[in-house]
Design a protein around this motif. Structure first.
Motif, PDB file in Angstrom:
ATOM      1  N   ALA A   1      -6.606   3.812   6.020  1.00 49.30           N
ATOM      2  CA  ALA A   1      -5.966   3.496   4.749  1.00 49.30           C
ATOM      3  C   ALA A   1      -6.159   4.665   3.793  1.00 49.30           C
ATOM      4  CB  ALA A   1      -6.581   2.227   4.155  1.00 49.30           C
TER       5      ALA A   1
ATOM      6  N   HIS B   1       1.625  -1.329   3.047  1.00 44.09           N
ATOM      7  CA  HIS B   1       0.436  -0.601   3.492  1.00 44.09           C
ATOM      8  C   HIS B   1       0.756   0.818   3.939  1.00 44.09           C
ATOM      9  CE1 HIS B   1      -2.629   0.791   6.382  1.00 44.09           C
ATOM     10  NE2 HIS B   1      -3.451   0.302   5.476  1.00 44.09           N
TER      11      HIS B   1
ATOM     12  N   SER C   1      -3.994  -1.836   0.135  1.00 48.14           N
ATOM     13  CA  SER C   1      -5.054  -2.149   1.095  1.00 48.14           C
ATOM     14  C   SER C   1      -4.833  -3.503   1.758  1.00 48.14           C
ATOM     15  CB  SER C   1      -6.415  -2.149   0.389  1.00 48.14           C
ATOM     16  OG  SER C   1      -6.530  -3.288  -0.463  1.00 48.14           O
TER      17      SER C   1
END
Length: 307
Positions: free
Chosen positions: A110, A149, A155
């Motif tokens: 991420a 995402h 997140s």
């Protein structure tokens, strides 16, 4: 949809000489995020007109929210517009989400820190129409998770309450969607040539009033959308289903000529050398969607190559 966002004014003073109101300041902050929110909604819904409606719905939700309790306004707006789009997709009879199977987890990275809105907007615009086609093969939840995402760095923890899943389940959904997107992207040049052939066949069948050929070229669940300016010129605001859309176009498109619209096959109608209408197509093996734009300001923002 009518733009209900309050008109923003400069920070110096309002017309009565007082300080700018909290509503005006909130509207200014919202306007700073509008283009990014529209990019999210456009990828989710596949239509500029529906994206604009989703953004306006997001403003309405913001105007009713307890703003003092929102710590990260850009993040709140991003997840809210995603939820609005998910609601719209879920209520649509055109696409139904397939059940989510449990898939093996896959490590993902991420984006750390706060996302750069300018970078996000540039990334989204660079993805291209080919991804739009692939995204339509995903269920609504998969599409939302992938867009928010992988394209906007939201997140898994933030996405979990939006889709009513655990963060671990959201990660699995993202992994599956990513594999499908990476494996399903068409070869750009070959795909564009094939799409252009479908559009040209559609225009010819429309001009000649060949209803059965139009039906064969349209997906059974095709959606036709026209902006307000096109509706005033006699267009359909929205029409669904191959028979309805074929009936609308049969015998029309007399002045339409092939064109590339933002790099994808489409058509334009020229009057006295000026572009009066632009038709954008979403095409796989058949035509899934048609968007008609007549608003001069919107046309000016399109990349058009006629011929």
């Amino acid at each position: 949809m009518t733009d209900v966002t309050p008109a923003t004014r400069g920070p110096e003073a309002d017309r009565d000489g007082g300080a700018v109101s909290d509503t005006d300041l909130l509207a200014e902050r919202f306007e700073e995020q509008r283009q990014r929110l529209r990019s999210v909604a456009r990828r989710m819904l596949g239509s500029g007109a529906e994206a604009d409606d989703a953004v306006q719905d997001t403003w309405l939700r913001l105007s009713r929210a307890d703003v003092d309790g929102i710590e990260n306004l850009p993040g709140w707006l991003t997840t809210t517009v995603g939820r609005v789009c998910l609601d719209r997709l879920g209520s649509s009879a055109v696409r139904h989400e397939r059940p989510t199977d449990v898939a093996a987890d896959e490590s993902t990275t991420a984006a750390a820190g706060e996302a750069d809105p300018e970078r996000e907007a540039m990334l989204t615009e660079s993805v291209g129409r080919a991804l739009d086609v692939v995204l339509r093969t995903l269920g609504p939840t998969e599409r939302l998770v992938f867009v928010l995402h992988d394209m906007f760095a939201v997140s898994f923890d933030e996405l979990a309450p939006v889709v009513d899943r655990s963060p671990a389940a959201v990660r699995q959904i993202a992994s599956r969607a990513r594999r499908r997107v990476q494996g399903g992207s068409p070869a750009p040049e070959a795909d564009r040539a094939r799409q252009r052939g479908v559009v040209q066949a559609f225009l010819a069948a429309s001009r000649e009033g060949r209803f059965d050929d139009l039906l064969a070229l349209l997906d059974p669940h095709v959606v036709l959308r026209s902006d307000a300016a096109a509706v005033r010129m006699g267009g359909a605001g929205e029409a669904r289903g191959s028979a309805t859309v074929a009936d609308f176009f049969s015998g029309k498109a007399q002045g339409a000529v092939p064109a590339f619209v933002d790099g994808a096959p489409g058509a334009v109608v020229l009057v006295d050398g000026r572009t009066r209408l632009v038709l954008s197509f979403v095409v796989t093996d058949r035509i899934l969607g048609i968007e008609v734009v007549a608003d001069p300001d919107q046309i000016a923002g399109l990349d058009l190559i006629v011929g």
